[in-house]
Design an enzyme around this catalytic site. Structure first.
Site, PDB file in Angstrom:
ATOM      1  N   HIS A   1      -4.768   1.304   7.627  1.00  0.00           N
ATOM      2  CA  HIS A   1      -3.403   1.860   7.736  1.00  0.00           C
ATOM      3  C   HIS A   1      -3.211   2.997   6.724  1.00  0.00           C
ATOM      4  O   HIS A   1      -2.692   4.067   7.058  1.00  0.00           O
ATOM      5  CB  HIS A   1      -2.405   0.716   7.490  1.00  0.00           C
ATOM      6  CG  HIS A   1      -0.969   1.104   7.495  1.00  0.00           C
ATOM      7  ND1 HIS A   1      -0.071   0.653   8.439  1.00  0.00           N
ATOM      8  CD2 HIS A   1      -0.240   1.883   6.658  1.00  0.00           C
ATOM      9  CE1 HIS A   1       1.126   1.152   8.185  1.00  0.00           C
ATOM     10  NE2 HIS A   1       1.055   1.900   7.100  1.00  0.00           N
ATOM     11  N   GLU A   2      -3.660   2.767   5.488  1.00  0.00           N
ATOM     12  CA  GLU A   2      -3.457   3.785   4.440  1.00  0.00           C
ATOM     13  C   GLU A   2      -4.332   5.019   4.673  1.00  0.00           C
ATOM     14  O   GLU A   2      -3.883   6.155   4.466  1.00  0.00           O
ATOM     15  CB  GLU A   2      -3.753   3.190   3.053  1.00  0.00           C
ATOM     16  CG  GLU A   2      -2.856   2.030   2.645  1.00  0.00           C
ATOM     17  CD  GLU A   2      -1.383   2.308   2.823  1.00  0.00           C
ATOM     18  OE1 GLU A   2      -0.952   3.465   2.686  1.00  0.00           O
ATOM     19  OE2 GLU A   2      -0.642   1.349   3.126  1.00  0.00           O
TER      20      GLU A   2
ATOM     21  N   CYS B   1       5.600  -0.235   7.748  1.00  0.00           N
ATOM     22  CA  CYS B   1       5.292   1.016   7.051  1.00  0.00           C
ATOM     23  C   CYS B   1       6.515   1.425   6.242  1.00  0.00           C
ATOM     24  O   CYS B   1       7.639   1.423   6.770  1.00  0.00           O
ATOM     25  CB  CYS B   1       4.940   2.102   8.070  1.00  0.00           C
ATOM     26  SG  CYS B   1       4.481   3.669   7.310  1.00  0.00           S
ATOM     27  N   LEU B   2       6.282   1.775   4.976  1.00  0.00           N
ATOM     28  CA  LEU B   2       7.408   2.171   4.120  1.00  0.00           C
ATOM     29  C   LEU B   2       8.043   3.468   4.616  1.00  0.00           C
ATOM     30  O   LEU B   2       9.186   3.758   4.265  1.00  0.00           O
ATOM     31  CB  LEU B   2       6.937   2.324   2.671  1.00  0.00           C
ATOM     32  CG  LEU B   2       6.387   1.023   2.039  1.00  0.00           C
ATOM     33  CD1 LEU B   2       5.811   1.303   0.651  1.00  0.00           C
ATOM     34  CD2 LEU B   2       7.459  -0.059   1.970  1.00  0.00           C
TER      35      LEU B   2
ATOM     36  N   GLY C   1       0.830  -1.200   0.000  1.00  0.00           N
ATOM     37  CA  GLY C   1       0.000   0.000   0.000  1.00  0.00           C
ATOM     38  C   GLY C   1       0.863   1.247   0.000  1.00  0.00           C
ATOM     39  O   GLY C   1       2.069   1.184   0.302  1.00  0.00           O
TER      40      GLY C   1
ATOM     41  N   HIS D   1      -2.828   7.355   7.094  1.00  0.00           N
ATOM     42  CA  HIS D   1      -1.786   8.230   6.520  1.00  0.00           C
ATOM     43  C   HIS D   1      -2.395   9.545   6.014  1.00  0.00           C
ATOM     44  O   HIS D   1      -1.790  10.606   6.152  1.00  0.00           O
ATOM     45  CB  HIS D   1      -1.078   7.556   5.352  1.00  0.00           C
ATOM     46  CG  HIS D   1       0.068   6.671   5.746  1.00  0.00           C
ATOM     47  ND1 HIS D   1       1.165   7.125   6.437  1.00  0.00           N
ATOM     48  CD2 HIS D   1       0.299   5.351   5.516  1.00  0.00           C
ATOM     49  CE1 HIS D   1       2.020   6.125   6.630  1.00  0.00           C
ATOM     50  NE2 HIS D   1       1.518   5.029   6.080  1.00  0.00           N
TER      51      HIS D   1
ATOM     52  N   GLN E   1       2.733   9.905   1.725  1.00  0.00           N
ATOM     53  CA  GLN E   1       4.065   9.311   1.873  1.00  0.00           C
ATOM     54  C   GLN E   1       5.047   9.743   0.790  1.00  0.00           C
ATOM     55  O   GLN E   1       6.248   9.526   0.921  1.00  0.00           O
ATOM     56  CB  GLN E   1       3.969   7.778   1.898  1.00  0.00           C
ATOM     57  CG  GLN E   1       3.273   7.255   3.150  1.00  0.00           C
ATOM     58  CD  GLN E   1       3.120   5.752   3.114  1.00  0.00           C
ATOM     59  OE1 GLN E   1       2.169   5.244   2.507  1.00  0.00           O
ATOM     60  NE2 GLN E   1       4.034   5.035   3.725  1.00  0.00           N
TER      61      GLN E   1
END
Ligand code: K1U
Ligand code: ZN
Length: 173
Positions: free
Chosen positions: A136-137, A94-95, A46, A140, A51
């Site tokens: 989660h997304e 998480c990236l 994702g 963000h 991000q």
């Protein structure tokens, strides 16, 4: 392929609230493509526009398994309409917080509404990893990171690690 840079903690832009997208244009379709390229390259399952430093409400995901055909999902202006009472605890990564994984408890099922790349409104139920990744997304887009759900001790440990790394990389030039 246009790969964008992924912001990493403690970048303050990760804490901003993203703005709604008024219309699905070719520019938004190009942004979605760059986001998918960036997510596949990372690799991740994702990515939220936040991000990559773009403060608009768009998210991409792909939860297809290895060996399966790609199954990209693009969600514009996503909104969670309903959360289940039952919860599930899963390990999240998480990236923007690389190489760290922690268990997080979230609602197990959600109902989500979003606009797709054709400008159509989609409403669907999600459970399992899909529901977790969507939550989660969407977090963000509101400047929320999964570490915000950890104990203060664990969260501060993660923050300190990334603050120290940033200081060292600034010093190194
Ligand atoms: O938002 C992000 O930072 C992407 C994140 C999504 C996510 C992972 C786990 C739970 C909830 C949300 C990631 O993609 S981290 C990398 C990852 O999970 C992964 C990478 C390669 C193969 C399989 C998974
Ligand atoms: Zn993340």
């Amino acid at each position: 392929m246009a790969k964008r840079e992924i912001l990493v903690l403690p970048d303050a832009r990760l804490r901003q609230v993203a703005e709604p997208i008024p219309a699905v244009t070719d520019e938004i379709r190009a942004l979605a493509k760059d986001m998918l390229d960036t997510m596949y390259d990372a690799p991740g399952i994702g990515l939220a526009a936040t991000q990559i430093g773009d403060m608009r409400r768009i998210v991409v995901m792909d939860l297809s398994k290895e060996g399966e055909p790609p199954d990209p999902i693009v969600m514009i202006n996503p909104e969670i309409l309903n959360y289940s009472e039952d919860t599930v605890t899963t390990e999240e990564g998480c990236l923007s917080i690389p190489e760290i994984y922690y268990d997080v408890e979230r609602p197990a099922e959600i109902t989500i509404k979003y606009t797709d790349l054709e400008g159509k409104t989609v409403e669907r139920q999600a459970k399992d990893r899909l529901a977790i990744c969507m939550q989660h997304e969407l977090d963000h887009l509101d400047g929320v990171l999964y570490i915000d759900y950890l104990s203060r001790l664990k969260r501060d440990r993660v923050l300190k690690k990334f603050q120290k790394a940033e200081k060292l990389s600034r010093k190194a030039g």
